[in-house]
Design a protein around this motif. Structure first.
Motif, short mmCIF file in Angstrom:
data_model
loop_
_atom_site.label_atom_id
_atom_site.label_comp_id
_atom_site.label_asym_id
_atom_site.label_seq_id
_atom_site.Cartn_x
_atom_site.Cartn_y
_atom_site.Cartn_z
N SER A 369 48.14 38.51 44.13
CA SER A 369 48.79 39.63 43.45
C SER A 369 47.80 40.67 42.94
O SER A 369 48.19 41.65 42.32
CB SER A 369 49.65 39.12 42.28
OG SER A 369 48.84 38.48 41.31
N SER A 370 46.51 40.47 43.20
CA SER A 370 45.51 41.43 42.78
C SER A 370 45.48 42.60 43.76
O SER A 370 46.01 42.52 44.87
CB SER A 370 44.13 40.76 42.70
OG SER A 370 43.65 40.43 43.99
N PRO A 371 44.84 43.72 43.40
CA PRO A 371 44.84 44.88 44.28
C PRO A 371 43.91 44.72 45.47
O PRO A 371 42.81 44.16 45.36
CB PRO A 371 44.36 46.01 43.36
CG PRO A 371 43.59 45.33 42.28
CD PRO A 371 44.24 44.01 42.08
N ALA A 382 38.47 43.92 48.32
CA ALA A 382 39.26 43.18 47.33
C ALA A 382 38.46 43.23 46.03
O ALA A 382 37.73 42.30 45.71
CB ALA A 382 39.50 41.75 47.78
N PRO A 383 38.55 44.34 45.28
CA PRO A 383 37.61 44.58 44.18
C PRO A 383 37.63 43.56 43.06
O PRO A 383 36.64 43.41 42.35
CB PRO A 383 38.01 45.98 43.68
CG PRO A 383 39.40 46.19 44.17
CD PRO A 383 39.51 45.44 45.45
N VAL A 384 38.74 42.85 42.87
CA VAL A 384 38.77 41.83 41.82
C VAL A 384 38.03 40.58 42.27
O VAL A 384 37.34 39.93 41.47
CB VAL A 384 40.23 41.50 41.44
CG1 VAL A 384 40.28 40.36 40.43
CG2 VAL A 384 40.92 42.73 40.86
N VAL A 388 32.74 45.80 44.72
CA VAL A 388 32.02 46.69 45.63
C VAL A 388 31.52 47.89 44.83
O VAL A 388 32.15 48.30 43.86
CB VAL A 388 32.92 47.15 46.79
CG1 VAL A 388 33.22 46.00 47.73
CG2 VAL A 388 34.22 47.75 46.27
N PRO A 389 30.37 48.45 45.21
CA PRO A 389 29.76 49.49 44.36
C PRO A 389 30.55 50.78 44.25
O PRO A 389 30.47 51.46 43.24
CB PRO A 389 28.40 49.72 45.04
CG PRO A 389 28.55 49.23 46.44
CD PRO A 389 29.53 48.09 46.36
N ASP A 390 31.30 51.14 45.30
CA ASP A 390 31.95 52.45 45.28
C ASP A 390 33.43 52.39 44.92
O ASP A 390 34.15 53.37 45.05
CB ASP A 390 31.79 53.15 46.64
CG ASP A 390 32.36 52.31 47.78
OD1 ASP A 390 32.63 51.12 47.54
OD2 ASP A 390 32.51 52.85 48.89
N CYS A 391 33.90 51.23 44.48
CA CYS A 391 35.32 51.10 44.14
C CYS A 391 35.48 50.06 43.05
O CYS A 391 34.88 48.98 43.13
CB CYS A 391 36.11 50.70 45.38
SG CYS A 391 37.88 50.55 45.08
N GLY A 392 36.26 50.36 42.05
CA GLY A 392 36.48 49.41 40.96
C GLY A 392 37.93 49.31 40.59
O GLY A 392 38.71 50.24 40.79
N ALA A 393 38.32 48.15 40.07
CA ALA A 393 39.70 47.92 39.62
C ALA A 393 39.66 47.34 38.21
O ALA A 393 38.92 46.39 37.94
CB ALA A 393 40.42 46.96 40.57
N LYS A 394 40.45 47.94 37.33
CA LYS A 394 40.46 47.50 35.94
C LYS A 394 41.91 47.34 35.48
O LYS A 394 42.73 48.23 35.68
CB LYS A 394 39.77 48.54 35.06
CG LYS A 394 39.71 48.15 33.59
CD LYS A 394 38.99 49.22 32.77
CE LYS A 394 38.94 48.83 31.30
NZ LYS A 394 38.27 49.88 30.49
#
Length: 409
Positions: A369-371, A382-384, A388-394
């Protein structure tokens, strides 16, 4: 307090509610209540004001009334905007109109950088709401009626007229030669609020005492919220999930467990409104047996000394894709760094064999269910699970937001 002039009471309420906010919005229908609010807020003089009128287009003359409201605002030098709603077929018309009104006003407030919007609800509205909710079998929260301040749709809504009666406001306007528009639907007994209003008048029920009962119940509600927050001590969040200490949860009274579960479901799902009471009570009964269940797109499972609330992967998969450099997905995640042609969608179960979701400290459902960052049908990141350095998920919500939800009604 009630013997003080209308302006003094409303200005004192604005002092308390709005404080030093530099800019405020006014929801201006053009009726007596909101027109009085417009002039009283202008007379307060401690914030820059903007006004907006929502034209639902549900009856002839609504567009002309919106124009007249705009002229009233312009006469005071207050910028005004008319927000138009396009009705969709089906569903409860009045509920849909209320939802649309708040949504349109929230979008307008966001465009203009307004942190709060003033609403013209009065003492009469408070009393009417108590009786309407009593008729529906409401609990303590519902019978506490309207709060002077609440958060919804990312906006703070303020009600500085709750201590002032509808008749008082119209007398105040008339004494100053100020006119307003009477909505003919206020005489339509097809609407519940109109029937309740006429019942109050026919029975000569005391408005202020009904509102006082609501205030008394609000104090009881706040005490229950504080108790629930104490029971939740030790709760923690992880990747958008929530874990409530299980033993204190099970030992708490039913009403406290209900409040904790409702706040937890909204925390995980991002829902603007709580689920139905009956569904929550059924879920609580099932949880007493140690069952794992799904409610409102959230999996609830007693495990390892906690009641875990995790976003259901199937519900996450139904959430529309999000795009843009600062995308918000599933009402739960903010993802930055997206490039053209990329979208945020649920990661899902299929990619998991190639990802170390256990090493990330998550369950399979949390991972699914993560982004995920997708380009068409291809998974980019799959940032969670794998930063990855150029993309983040919070996650949009942390434990502070869960605490606030315990007090949100």
């Amino acid at each position: 307090m009630t013997a003080e002039p209308v302006a003094a009471r409303v200005h004192a309420a604005l002092d308390h509610l709005a404080g030093t906010r530099p800019a405020l919005g006014i929801a201006l229908s053009g009726g007596g209540d909101s027109t009085a609010l417009l002039h009283l807020a202008h007379g307060w003089g401690r914030a820059r004001l903007l006004a907006a009128t929502v034209d639902h287009g549900l009856r002839p003359g609504s567009a002309a009334e919106a124009q007249e409201a705009g002229r009233a605002a312009a006469a005071l030098g207050i910028p005004h905007e008319t927000l138009r709603w396009t009705r969709r077929d089906g569903g409860n018309l009045m509920a849909a109109a209320r939802e649309a009104r708040l949504g349109l006003l929230a979008d307008w407030a966001g465009r203009h950088g307004l942190s709060a919007v003033l609403l013209g609800h009065t003492l009469d509205d408070q009393a009417e709401t108590v009786l309407m909710r009593l008729n529906r079998g409401a609990g303590v929260d519902g019978l506490s009626a309207m709060a002077p301040a609440r958060e919804a749709f990312g906006v703070t809504w303020l009600r500085p007229l709750l201590d002032v009666g509808r008749a008082e406001l119209r007398q105040w306007l008339a004494a100053r030669g100020l006119g307003w528009a009477d909505d003919p639907s206020n005489e339509n007994e097809g609407f519940e609020r109109v029937r309740v209003r006429k019942t109050i008048a026919a029975l000569d029920l005391p408005m202020r005492q009904l509102a006082q009962s609501a205030a008394n119940l609000a104090m009881a509600r706040d005490a229950l919220c504080a108790f629930a927050a104490q029971v939740a001590q030790g709760a923690r969040s992880r990747a958008g999930s929530l874990a409530l200490p299980l033993d204190p949860f099970r030992a708490a009274p039913l009403e406290i467990r209900r409040r904790l579960l409702v706040a937890g479901l909204r925390f995980v799902s991002g829902a603007a409104y709580p689920p139905r009471r009956e569904a929550v009570l059924h879920a609580l009964a099932a949880l007493e047996t140690g069952a794992r269940l799904t409610l409102e797109g959230v999996i609830a499972e007693p495990r390892d000394g906690f009641l875990w609330l995790v976003r259901e992967p199937a519900a996450a998969a139904r959430s529309p894709a999000a795009e843009g450099a600062d995308a918000v997905w599933d009402r739960r995640w903010r993802v930055d760094g997206l490039r053209a042609g990329q979208q945020v969608r649920a990661l899902g179960h299929d990619p998991l064999p190639g990802l170390d979701w256990r090493g990330a400290g998550l369950t399979r459902d949390e991972a699914a269910s993560s982004p995920g960052i997708w380009a068409g049908g291809r998974l980019i990141a799959a940032p969670v699970l794998r930063p990855v350095p150029d993309c983040g998920a919070k996650p949009l919500r942390g434990m502070e937001e869960f605490g606030a939800l315990l007090y949100t009604h």
